[in-house]
Design a protein around this motif. Structure first.
Motif, mmCIF file in Angstrom:
data_model
loop_
_atom_site.group_PDB
_atom_site.id
_atom_site.type_symbol
_atom_site.label_atom_id
_atom_site.label_comp_id
_atom_site.label_asym_id
_atom_site.label_seq_id
_atom_site.Cartn_x
_atom_site.Cartn_y
_atom_site.Cartn_z
ATOM 1 N N GLY A 325 0.818 -1.195 0.000
ATOM 2 C CA GLY A 325 0.000 0.000 0.000
ATOM 3 C C GLY A 325 0.859 1.256 0.000
ATOM 4 N N SER A 328 1.303 2.860 -3.558
ATOM 5 C CA SER A 328 0.296 3.433 -4.451
ATOM 6 C C SER A 328 -0.298 4.720 -3.914
ATOM 7 N N GLY B 333 6.916 -6.959 -8.565
ATOM 8 C CA GLY B 333 5.965 -6.076 -7.932
ATOM 9 C C GLY B 333 4.597 -6.707 -7.745
ATOM 10 N N GLU B 334 4.336 -7.799 -8.432
ATOM 11 C CA GLU B 334 3.063 -8.454 -8.253
ATOM 12 C C GLU B 334 3.301 -9.784 -7.579
ATOM 13 N N ILE D 145 7.610 -2.742 -11.976
ATOM 14 C CA ILE D 145 8.383 -3.513 -12.951
ATOM 15 C C ILE D 145 9.401 -2.633 -13.643
ATOM 16 N N LEU D 287 -0.944 3.304 -18.277
ATOM 17 C CA LEU D 287 0.434 2.955 -17.928
ATOM 18 C C LEU D 287 0.411 1.693 -17.073
ATOM 19 N N VAL D 288 1.542 1.024 -17.010
ATOM 20 C CA VAL D 288 1.619 -0.126 -16.115
ATOM 21 C C VAL D 288 1.324 0.355 -14.703
ATOM 22 N N GLY D 289 0.481 -0.337 -14.019
ATOM 23 C CA GLY D 289 0.117 0.082 -12.674
ATOM 24 C C GLY D 289 -1.117 0.958 -12.646
ATOM 25 N N GLY D 291 -3.980 -0.015 -13.065
ATOM 26 C CA GLY D 291 -5.062 -0.755 -12.427
ATOM 27 C C GLY D 291 -5.960 -1.493 -13.399
ATOM 28 N N ARG D 292 -5.483 -1.639 -14.627
ATOM 29 C CA ARG D 292 -6.321 -2.308 -15.629
ATOM 30 C C ARG D 292 -6.525 -3.770 -15.290
ATOM 31 N N GLU D 294 -6.360 -5.137 -12.476
ATOM 32 C CA GLU D 294 -7.156 -5.252 -11.263
ATOM 33 C C GLU D 294 -8.642 -5.169 -11.572
HETATM 34 N N1 LIG Z 1 1.411 -1.482 -4.154
HETATM 35 C C1 LIG Z 1 2.107 -1.971 -5.171
HETATM 36 N N2 LIG Z 1 3.056 -2.876 -4.907
HETATM 37 C C2 LIG Z 1 3.777 -3.379 -5.884
HETATM 38 N N3 LIG Z 1 3.596 -3.083 -7.181
HETATM 39 C C3 LIG Z 1 2.675 -2.191 -7.531
HETATM 40 C C4 LIG Z 1 1.883 -1.610 -6.544
HETATM 41 N N4 LIG Z 1 1.045 -0.788 -7.153
HETATM 42 C C5 LIG Z 1 1.301 -0.835 -8.447
HETATM 43 N N5 LIG Z 1 2.296 -1.685 -8.700
HETATM 44 C C6 LIG Z 1 2.825 -1.922 -10.024
HETATM 45 O O1 LIG Z 1 1.740 -2.014 -10.912
HETATM 46 C C7 LIG Z 1 1.825 -3.151 -11.742
HETATM 47 C C8 LIG Z 1 0.540 -3.850 -11.895
HETATM 48 O O2 LIG Z 1 -0.437 -2.978 -11.700
HETATM 49 P P1 LIG Z 1 -1.804 -3.190 -12.439
HETATM 50 O O3 LIG Z 1 -1.925 -4.626 -12.701
HETATM 51 O O4 LIG Z 1 -2.796 -2.473 -11.666
HETATM 52 O O5 LIG Z 1 -1.514 -2.411 -13.774
HETATM 53 P P2 LIG Z 1 -2.114 -2.627 -15.180
HETATM 54 O O6 LIG Z 1 -2.618 -1.329 -15.623
HETATM 55 O O7 LIG Z 1 -2.990 -3.763 -15.190
HETATM 56 O O8 LIG Z 1 -0.817 -2.918 -15.914
HETATM 57 P P3 LIG Z 1 -0.453 -4.054 -16.945
HETATM 58 O O9 LIG Z 1 -0.115 -3.276 -18.139
HETATM 59 O O10 LIG Z 1 0.726 -4.717 -16.360
HETATM 60 O O11 LIG Z 1 -1.597 -4.948 -17.088
HETATM 61 C C9 LIG Z 1 2.807 -4.044 -11.081
HETATM 62 O O12 LIG Z 1 3.609 -4.601 -12.061
HETATM 63 C C10 LIG Z 1 3.584 -3.173 -10.166
HETATM 64 O O13 LIG Z 1 4.818 -2.843 -10.740
#
Ligand SMILES: Nc1ncnc2c1ncn2[C@@H]1O[C@H](COP(=O)(O)OP(=O)(O)OP(=O)(O)O)[C@@H](O)[C@H]1O
Ligand SMILES: Nc1ncnc2c1ncn2[C@@H]1O[C@H](COP(=O)(O)OP(=O)(O)OP(=O)(O)O)[C@@H](O)[C@H]1O
Ligand SMILES: O[C@@H]1[C@H](O)[C@H](O)CO[C@H]1O
Ligand SMILES: [Mg+2]
Ligand SMILES: [Mg+2]
Lengths: 328, 336, 289, 498
Positions: A325, A328, B333-334, D145, D287-289, D291-292, D294
């Motif tokens: 947490g 973010s 990170g995941e 990442i 962007l990566v992170g 939350g897509r 999720e």
């Molecule tokens: N609290 C956290 N702890 C660790 N990593 C995090 C955290 N928050 C965000 N991240 C980063 O966000 C990435 C994944 O986030 P998320 O799956 O929400 O993104 P996404 O938009 O789905 O990206 P992707 O393009 O990878 O699908 C992880 O690879 C990590 O690097």
């Protein structure tokens, strides 16, 4: 790079996560003190320390293979074999005590190293390999002793199981071992590489770490500490027993796990293992003082064990989430 | 019955079968008493309890778990079943009661593993201590005797000249093989052992699968306990102590990987038989019993070498944590 | 305040009993005998269970001393391994009484036991006599390394080796365990077709052996001798299945232990060795047990 | 011309696969040498051999003109060759500094003890050098990442490497992060460091590479300066044929709204709203992170939804479990193929069939013939190449593995299909097949949510594009109005990445 470190140096949740076994320990301690007037006395606390020291020494050893993500089931049998050999050397062959001890420690380390060697050479599961060597070592102990205890251990040896000025020698040995190996883990390349290997073996290999030697080293330490355990046991019992330490392997693993050492490898430390061993010793001692029947003791210990590990994992998870947490 | 794992593992079976036959040939050379119908039946009978435990253990190990509690569950259910048998409740009722208890303890294991997210090694280690303590408490440390004659038939009768326990083992292994090879649940058991996370993502009923595996293991331990009680005409609270390691050894000798996702019952059965052959040989040849454990250990190591060809096991079940991301290491990170 | 407090305010002596294992009927009976005596005499008896593990035994005894027992009754897991614990009790001035197995070290006030070596010989003599002094026999041994197995085996073998026409053709361990007695004897029967008798280091194993022999249809051709005279064995003797068992009277041992300790604490003189006689239980005298 | 690294006649086979056949390859200092090829062409294998992680069966390596035999990665590192592997090799529980210097930690007391102080300062220096501001004592697992990738770069620099191999470094980075990486690559080049760069993204290759080598089926099919090549010609060399259109132009097949999400919130996202029509492809950019993933996980019942409403065909539903959502007609392709998708040791058949068992065999008993027949149908439809349905899936190429998992989704007969990075790490031929599959499904009325970090593919295939930033839905763009710049603008918002 924008996502910067809001890395916290201290958090209560984190502290709790790292030391949940300490909390359980304190809780039990408080309970027993309330329930039995004889629990919280210097004499009894020293007793607990002395009673836990054998388990703790062997458990500290086994922590090393566990950090690599492995396990060592052979330690109980090794305790018996090494205890018997030490006794045999000082009685039958009249080998001077220090030499006998050195020889047995070396042999334990060697046998442990052989475990490690088989594991890395065949890429076998540590569980299975050490299950096999556990049986072989126990058999070897029976063959060596012909099923008889070895007694007549000289006082120069048995003093290792005694007390000096009220302090159990085994406790001193434990402290020395703890400091030595804690240093090894924290301040040497070996320790760093051990954790790396446990975290991800492939990464460690790609970083040029000789993972095979580190593994063999970890199992040697486990074997060596089992040998030391055997020596302490023989000194404590003034004799070596062919059926000694049956099932000790599971107790040591339990101690390590209670202390927060993850069976998945890559994390945990000796302080935790020590705490786990003390927890088990305290439980046995306290339940004895309360006069709980031995049958019921087993039920209680089984239940507390599961509950404690659950608590440990849950607090760790809380901690894990909080650190995520923070990002973010 | 074509199935993927068979396809890949026939070689192992063949090797194992050869090893069993070789050992048998060697023993019959050393002692004319070995290769008699009676001795073979005895040997199979002696392996039956371990075979039943190992069958359940195989299922659990394929899911990537381990069950250290089978020996204690055997003891506890034996005591309880015998107690029920002493009561006016009819024999089938007692048998059902015992099986239900075994299943219940198995469910408890499964729940602790999947809901409590505790590594199986730890969960079942706790259960092992706990149920042994219960067995001792309930029996006061004394054997339970004076069981009805009909119950003893479970072990003493035979059908077509073959002792009933062997029929029970045969039935369990056939049913188990069918379960693994030809049912949805069987696929899920392999899937969960192969990749727990992917199983969840693919919509496999992961908790049900894991709980079922432990439940079957507990039930088979209860069944083994009943066979043992019937054979001995008494139930003892210490029954089955240490049997868990024998069962694991049989599974391993049979070629299943402790890392999960692979293995089958045919191999396990051969493994159990091989373990029994060692004791049989030691007794028949009057070898010093001190060597028994050494030979067993060597057998396990030998089996490892035999099975190792082309396999690269990594982490074992004991290192595994079930449940989403808990206790697992995160990578990139995941959580992985 | 739990049970732990009680002992403090009563002036009656508190006795500690350390039992080698409560996983075995024999010792459970021993404990029961002791508990019964303690109840009758109105003293508290604290029982700890070593689970056959000398390490645990050492800790348990330490805990008993910590609880401030007035006297220690010890049924050791092993006579050698118990020495340091006896020594420690000596140092803290607590009198020690050993039951069933002795201590090879430290000072013991009295030893209450039947002689296992003598028991082994007794069994052998009976067995040899029943088979007519000639033929092949087998021995089922207890857990390797335990003193009971050693002593009974020693007594048995000393007699057997002295007899020219009797051959011990199989000596295997069945770990004091009925299941193993059954399996191991089944295998022995397979190899030995001329067996005329078998001695087992305890009743559990002989009961298993009888089952194996019955299943093989050879029970009638053989003499069975066990050790301990547990309930199941007495029934078997009465039924004519078991020919003899060496009665050890564990309850009597436990009872004598408590009484002797109390006598000693009360300042009365006690014998340093209190034998509990061994008796051969056969069909003739089984009714008395 | 002087080469810092030369490989000649490299041959390597794995049981059953000839991964490399007589491949030669050379790199000059200060240059970026790109290596391209379809999945399974042998790129990673070649690089592992060059970096000492694998031994070749035949062939020779010259480093600075001297013949060398590398026995392990360490020897390669000592000679100045560092590799950043396709699968990141970060130890999550260890600190950033320890990760950087793993295996080569500074020591003191004659090499017996670790020198933590030196470790820390040297790590800080290195990170500064590449403009990364993370605390070196922080556990590496808590980094994004992108940051982890930078740690890998720092690791390579710490070796004073003269050749740095990057195996698909951008496959999990977004364009912003990618451009940061390229800046660093530029700086490294200036220092005379040679880079070997592997990627499936041709536009990247053309923007940074000096030389391109194309591998096909374990052989070098072409090698030339970038200036002499065009993306089309590279693709031609890669696949050995002409590839007409990467993005097939589907007809608009959109029907009624099937799914409506209103103000959804959950783990790491809040206030996400969008609607989805049957037959529509909704691209999700960010962007990566952002939350897509999720959101996708929450829609599938893998994570709990914490707020908002979800209307499926006009009725409110709560995603409780994957199985429940599958019964509703949802299917999901996870982003991490190996960890979340594949049962590596199981057969292709079982991998494909796992999700449909309960539907096809409601009594729990499998009828093998029927199963095989059902499966063959998918092999045909998706053009899955495998020697046999009983082949273990780990022996298939990445593209075919992905198609098997897509087939698994299709076996659920989905009404809503969620694809999370469906083309990650997949070669261009397989990519275009996957696009066609998606279009065909949409034409049949399936509603598709496609999460992707590759803007061209999002733009090429989506009917509408949902843009997410920091866990929120920030825009929904129609096909006509969306451009790379616009999406990036919405996705990055005011956040600075420097
Ligand atoms: N609290 C956290 N702890 C660790 N990593 C995090 C955290 N928050 C965000 N991240 C980063 O966000 C990435 C994944 O986030 P998320 O799956 O929400 O993104 P996404 O938009 O789905 O990206 P992707 O393009 O990878 O699908 C992880 O690879 C990590 O690097
Ligand atoms: N350890 C291995 N064992 C068996 N086969 C392997 C192994 N590693 C790679 N291969 C095979 O060798 C071939 C080349 O694989 P490699 O990983 O080099 O491909 P790549 O070009 O890097 O593909 P991608 O773009 O998917 O990463 C493939 O057929 C692959 O399946
Ligand atoms: O005397 C006892 C009993 O015979 C028991 O059956 C085994 O252990 C011995 O010491
Ligand atoms: Mg690759
Ligand atoms: Mg994602």
């Amino acid at each position: 790079m924008g996502i910067d470190s809001t890395h916290r140096r201290f958090s209560w949740k984190g502290a709790l996560a790292r030391h949940s076994s300490a909390l359980i320990f304190l809780f039990l301690f408080a309970c027993f003190s309330l329930l039995s007037g004889r629990f919280l006395r210097i004499g009894n606390v020293v007793n607990i320390l002395e009673q836990s020291s054998l388990l703790a020494v062997v458990a500290i050893g086994i922590t090393f293979p566990i950090i690599t993500g492995g396990i060592d089931l052979s330690v109980g049998s090794l305790v018996a074999l090494c205890g018997a050999l030490a006794a045999g050397l000082v009685t039958g062959h009249a080998v001077p005590v220090p030499l006998a001890i050195a020889m047995v420690l070396a042999l334990g380390a060697l046998l442990g190293g052989i475990n490690g060697f088989i594991i890395v050479a065949g890429r076998f599961q540590p569980f299975v390999v050490t299950l096999a060597t556990m049986a072989i070592t126990r058999g070897a102990t029976l063959v060596y002793t012909q099923g008889r205890p070895i007694s007549g251990i000289p006082a120069s040896f048995t003093f290792l199981g005694d007390r000096v000025a009220g302090v159990p020698v085994s406790l001193l040995i434990l402290l020395i071992i703890l400091i030595l190996f804690q240093g090894l883990l924290r301040f040497t390349p070996f320790g760093a590489h051990l954790y790396a290997l446990g975290g991800n073996e492939e990464t460690a290999r790609l970083a040029g770490i000789s993972v095979h030697w580190i593994k063999i080293g970890a199992y040697s330490i486990s074997g060596g500490m089992a040998a030391l355990g055997g020596i302490i046991l023989t000194a404590r019992l003034w004799s070596a027993q062919p059926q000694a330490a049956v099932g000790l392997e599971l107790q040591t693993i339990a101690a390590a796990v209670l202390g927060g050492v993850s069976l998945a490898g890559g994390s945990g430390g000796l302080a935790g293992t020590l705490l786990g061993a003390l927890l088990m010793g305290t439980l046995a001692n306290g339940l004895n003082l309360l006069g709980i029947s031995s049958y019921l003791q087993q039920v209680i210990i089984g239940a507390i064990f599961i509950a404690a590990v659950m608590l440990d994992l849950w607090t760790k998870e809380m901690h894990g989430e909080s650190s995520q947490g923070a990002l973010s | 019955m074509k199935s993927s794992f068979k396809n890949h593992r026939q070689g192992h079976h063949f090797g194992l079968l050869c090893a069993v036959l070789f050992l048998a040939a060697l023993l019959s050379l050393l002692s004319p008493q070995f290769l008699t119908t009676r001795n073979i039946l005895n040997l199979l009978l002696q392996s039956s309890v371990n075979a039943l435990l190992a069958a359940g253990m195989t299922l659990v190990i394929i899911t990537g778990g381990i069950d250290l509690s089978v020996g204690s569950i055997l003891g506890l259910t034996a005591v309880v079943t015998a107690r029920i048998l002493q009561s006016p409740i009819p024999v089938p009722g007692a048998i059902l009661g015992g099986l239900a208890l075994g299943a219940g303890l198995g469910i408890a294991n499964g729940l602790v593993v999947i809901k409590g997210k505790i590594p199986p090694f730890i969960a079942t280690l706790g259960m092992m201590t706990l149920s042994r303590g219960l067995a001792l408490s309930l029996s006061g440390g004394r054997p339970v005797t004076g069981l009805p004659r009909e119950f003893l038939l479970l072990a003493s009768s035979s059908v077509l000249g073959i002792p009933t326990p062997l029929w029970i083992v045969a039935a369990v292994y056939l049913a188990g093989t069918f379960l693994l090879a030809r049912t949805n649940l069987g696929r899920y058991i392999y899937a969960v052992g192969n990749n727990m996370k992917a199983s969840r993502y693919a919509g496999c009923p992961v908790p049900t699968t894991i709980i079922t595996a432990y439940t079957l293991s507990g039930m088979l331990a209860a069944l083994a306990g009943m066979v043992l009680v019937a054979r001995l005409d008494s139930a003892q609270p210490v029954m089955g102590a240490g049997y868990e390691l024998n069962a694991i050894a049989a599974v391993v000798v049979g070629g299943a990987a402790l890392s999960g996702g692979a293995g089958n019952l045919g191999g396990t059965l051969l493994g159990a038989i091989m373990m029994a052959m060692i004791t049989n040989a030691i007794n028949i040849l009057n070898i010093s019993p001190f060597y028994a454990q050494i030979l067993q250990g060597v057998l396990i190591l030998a089996a490892l070498f035999v099975h190792s060809a082309g396999k690269s096991p990594s982490r074992s079940c004991i290192t595994r944590h079930y449940g989403p991301g808990r206790g697992q290491k995160f990578q990139g990170g995941e959580e992985v | 305040a739990g049970r732990g407090e009680k002992e403090a305010d009563s002036t009656a002596p508190v006795l500690g009993l350390s039992v080698s294992t409560l996983n075995n009927m024999f010792f459970v009976t021993l404990r029961d005998g002791a508990q019964e005596a303690a109840r009758e005499l109105g003293v508290q008896l604290l029982v700890v269970d070593s689970q056959d593990d000398p390490t645990r035994e050492a800790s348990n005894i330490q805990d008993l001393l910590q609880r401030g027992v007035s006297a220690l009754l010890i049924n050791p897991t092993d006579s050698d391994a118990i020495a340091p614990s006896v020594h420690r009790a000596n140092q803290s001035g607590v009198p020690v009484f050993t039951i069933d197995r002795g201590a090879h070290g430290g000072t013991v006030v009295s030893h209450i036991a039947s002689d296992n070596v003598a028991g082994g010989s007794l069994a052998a003599e009976y067995l040899l006599q029943k088979i007519g002094g000639t033929g092949e026999i087998a021995e089922l041994q207890g857990i390797p390394g335990t003193s009971a197995a050693r002593d009974r085996g020693a007594g048995f073998n000393s007699v057997v080796s002295g007899s020219a026409h009797v051959r011990l053709v199989a000596a295997q361990t069945a770990n004091f365990n009925r299941t193993e007695g059954l399996d191991v004897f089944q295998n022995i029967l397979q190899a030995q077709t001329n067996l005329k008798g078998v001695f087992a280091h305890n009743d559990e194993m002989i009961l298993g052996a009888i089952q194996a022999a019955e299943a093989a249809g050879r029970a009638r051709d053989m003499i069975f001798v066990g050790f301990d005279a547990v309930e199941d064995a007495l029934t078997a003797v009465a039924d004519g299945k078991l020919h003899a068992t060496v009665a050890q009277k564990p309850a009597e041992m436990g009872r004598l232990g408590v009484i002797t300790a109390l006598n000693y604490l009360a300042g009365k003189p006690v014998e340093s060795s209190i034998p509990v006689d061994l008796q051969l239980v056969t069909a003739e005298n089984v009714d008395h047990f | 011309m002087n080469f810092v690294l030369q490989a000649q006649g490299i041959t390597k086979s794995f049981p059953g696969v000839q991964a490399l056949k007589n491949v030669s390859f050379s790199v000059s200092p200060g240059s970026v040498h790109a290596l391209v090829g379809e999945n399974g062409a042998g790129k990673s294998t070649l690089m592992k051999i060059i970096s000492g992680a694998l031994a070749s069966d035949e062939g020779t390596l010259f480093i600075d003109g001297e013949e060398r035999i590398l026995k392990n990665p360490r020897e390669a590192q000592d000679l100045g060759i560092a590799m950043i592997h396709q699968e990141l090799t970060i130890l999550p529980l260890r600190s950033v500094a320890e990760n950087i210097f793993l295996g080569r930690e500074p020591r003191k007391a004659g090499g017996i003890l670790l020198d933590y102080a030196a470790l820390h300062t040297r790590a800080t220096d290195l990170l500064n050098q590449i403009h990364v501001s993370v605390d070196p004592s922080r556990p590496a697992g808590t980094l994004s990442i992108a940051q982890q990738q930078m740690v890998e770069v720092a690791k390579a620099l710490s070796l004073r490497a003269r050749v740095i191999i990057m195996d698909e470094p951008t496959s999990s980075l977004t364009s912003r992060e990618t451009s940061t990486l390229f800046q660093i690559i530029g700086e490294l080049q200036k220092c005379g460091i040679a880079l070997i760069y592997i990627s499936h993204r041709l536009e990247e290759i053309f923007s940074i590479a000096d030389t391109i080598t194309i591998l096909r089926d374990g052989q070098t099919v072409h090698s030339a300066p970038t200036a002499d090549l065009t993306p089309d010609s590279v693709v031609r060399y890669m696949v050995g044929r002409e590839l007409k259109e990467v993005f097939p132009q589907g007809k608009d097949s959109r029907g009624d709204t099937i799914l409506r999400a209103e103000h959804l919130s959950g783990q790491r996202f809040t206030d996400v709203s969008f609607s989805l029509r049957s037959g529509e492809i909704l691209g999700v950019a960010g962007l990566v992170g952002a939350g897509r993933s999720e959101v996708a996980r929450a829609l599938m019942g893998l994570d709990p939804l914490q707020g908002g409403t979800l209307l499926f065909q006009g009725e409110q539903i709560v995603p409780r479990s994957v199985r429940a959502m599958m019964r509703h007609g949802f299917a999901f392709l996870p982003e991490d193929r190996k960890a979340e998708g594949l049962f590596l040791n199981m057969s292709v058949r079982d991998n494909l069939a796992i999700s449909m068992l309960d539907r096809v065999f409601p009594f729990g008993i499998i009828r093998p013939r029927l199963l095989l027949r059902l499966i063959r149908d998918y092999f045909h439809r998706l053009n899955i190449k495998t020697p046999s349905p009983l082949q273990r899936i780990k022996n298939l190429s990445g593209g075919n593995q992905q198609k098997v998992i897509i087939a698994r989704c299709l076996s659920l007969k989905p009404r809503v299909l969620i694809l999370d990075e469906p083309t990650r790490g997949i070669d261009i031929g397989a990519k275009s097949e996957i696009y066609t599959i998606a279009q065909d499904l949409a034409a049949q009325g399936v509603a598709i949510i496609m999460i992707s970090s590759e803007l061209p593919e999002i733009l090429g295939i989506s009917d509408r594009i949902l843009v997410m930033r920091e866990g929120k839905s920030v825009a929904i763009l129609n096909q006509g109005e969306a451009t790379q710049d616009l999406i990036m603008h919405k996705a990055a918002g005011g956040t600075s990445w420097e």
